[in-house]
Design a protein around this motif. Structure first.
Motif, short mmCIF file in Angstrom:
data_model
loop_
_atom_site.label_atom_id
_atom_site.label_comp_id
_atom_site.label_asym_id
_atom_site.label_seq_id
_atom_site.Cartn_x
_atom_site.Cartn_y
_atom_site.Cartn_z
N ASP A 166 -7.67 -6.34 4.16
CA ASP A 166 -7.12 -5.50 4.76
C ASP A 166 -6.20 -4.32 3.95
N ILE A 167 -5.52 -5.40 2.89
CA ILE A 167 -4.33 -4.66 2.07
C ILE A 167 -5.35 -3.58 1.05
N ASP A 172 -8.33 -2.19 1.67
CA ASP A 172 -8.48 -1.12 2.51
C ASP A 172 -7.33 0.05 2.82
N GLU A 173 -6.29 -0.48 2.75
CA GLU A 173 -5.04 0.25 2.99
C GLU A 173 -4.85 1.33 1.79
N LYS A 187 -7.32 3.82 1.05
CA LYS A 187 -7.18 4.99 1.94
C LYS A 187 -6.05 5.74 1.27
N LYS A 188 -5.17 5.32 0.68
CA LYS A 188 -4.09 6.13 -0.23
C LYS A 188 -4.46 6.40 -1.42
N PRO A 237 0.82 -1.38 0.06
CA PRO A 237 0.05 0.15 -0.15
C PRO A 237 0.98 1.32 0.00
N GLU A 238 2.06 1.15 0.67
CA GLU A 238 2.91 2.49 0.58
C GLU A 238 3.44 2.77 -0.90
#
Ligand code: G3H
Ligand code: 13P
Ligand code: NA
Ligand code: ZN
Length: 321
Positions: A206-207, A209-210, A213-214, A157-158
């Motif tokens: 969960d990934i 969702d991350e 968000k980004k 996600p980053e």
């Protein structure tokens, strides 16, 4: 009409549904998909892989889609290159009438992926064509099932914000536990539920969702999203086929994905299974038949039926135009 995916994805995002992206290789597949989509008023993406272009020839694929549009003039259809391997392949599809291309640089380093994707975006956007990029690698059933190795392959996600802003892509394919083909999980990776059905591990929502968000309001693509419909696997195996341990993504997980930022769900294996089930069943029931129209008629009907099912029960894109 032949369209890009911008408006499709915007409406899908806002409406909490996903557009089906179906792989096409021949006339019966194009007919089955577009007949279903038109009947259900579902915008649709017809996608061609390098293998499809090699098998059918680019011109045949483009003209099959044009024919479908003449038959269904109101149906919004995007013609998309699936897994473009390099700039040249993408350019040839952009020049040759596609409205959307995928540049799959996911196996490259982050910087090399950005470089090739950016080059495709510049050319595509100059020609009014949209681009799908990919970050992360889809799991393969052959791969090590060790958790840290798997984790390394999921989309980070980053990285997504930088990738999207530096390349200018219009949508992003991510890796959250799906994989291509009919054997997505080994039985050993699954658990038995109370009905005696093998249930694979949950996708990594969960990934997702991350990532969401980004990248707020940005369309996400899910590859390797066939559910490997057990009914078709059963018909194939009952009629001389041999597909042991074919396991796909459970439909409830795909529905959950469709309601999220996921705006495009790719399906190929389920079409192959539907077509093959129709042909095998027909030959077992009519061993004396040898006219292709006889066995391709039920095969094409199966394509239409599975696409209708996906639209209504998985994608939620019916009555969307
Ligand atoms: O992502 C792969 C699609 O299922 C297309 O498969 O390369 O055999 O045409 P293919
Ligand atoms: P399936 O093999 O799960 O149908 O995935 C198809 C796909 O992702 C095409 O790009
Ligand atoms: Na969605
Ligand atoms: Zn794919």
């Amino acid at each position: 009409p032949l369209v890009g995916t911008k408006e499709m994805f915007k409406k899908a995002y806002e409406g909490g549904y996903a557009i089906g992206a179906f792989n096409v290789n021949n006339m019966e597949i194009v007919q089955g998909i577009t007949d279903a989509a038109a009947e259900m008023r579902a915008p649709v993406i017809l996608q061609c892989s390098a293998g499809a272009r090699k098998y059918a020839n680019h011109q045949y694929l483009v003209h099959l889609v044009k024919a479908a549009l003449e038959v269904h003039p109101e149906l919004p259809v995007a013609l998309h290159l699936d897994h473009g391997a390099d700039f040249e392949t993408c350019k040839s599809c952009i020049d040759g009438g596609f409205t959307s291309v995928m540049i799959d640089g996911s196996h490259h380093s982050f910087e090399d992926n950005i470089a090739v994707t950016k080059k495709v975006v510049e050319y595509a956007h100059a020609h009014g064509v949209v681009v799908e990029g990919e970050l992360g690698q889809l799991a393969g059933v052959e791969d090590d099932v060790n958790v840290s190795a798997e984790d390394a392959k999921y989309t980070h996600p980053e990285e997504v914000e930088e990738f999207v802003s530096r390349t200018g892509v219009d949508s992003l394919a991510i890796a959250i536990g799906t994989s291509h083909g009919a054997f997505k999980f080994t039985p050993a990776q699954c658990t038995l539920n109370e009905d005696g059905v093998l249930v694979p591990p949950e996708l990594r929502f969960d990934i997702l969702d991350e990532i969401t968000k980004k990248l707020p309001n940005f369309p996400i693509v899910l590859h390797g999203a066939s559910s490997v419909v057990p009914e078709y696997v059963k018909i194939i195996n009952a009629n001389g086929g041999k597909l042991d341990d074919a396991i796909g993504i459970p439909e409830d997980q795909l529905r959950k994905a469709a309601r999220s930022a996921v705006c495009k769900i790719n399906v190929d294996s389920d079409l192959r299974l539907a077509l093959t089930a129709g042909i095998r069943q027909h030959f077992m029931e009519h061993p004396e038949h040898f006219d292709p129209r006889q066995y391709l008629t039920p095969a094409r009907a199966n394509i239409k039926a599975i696409v209708e099912h996906k639209i209504k029960n998985v994608l939620g894109c019916n009555n969307a135009y």
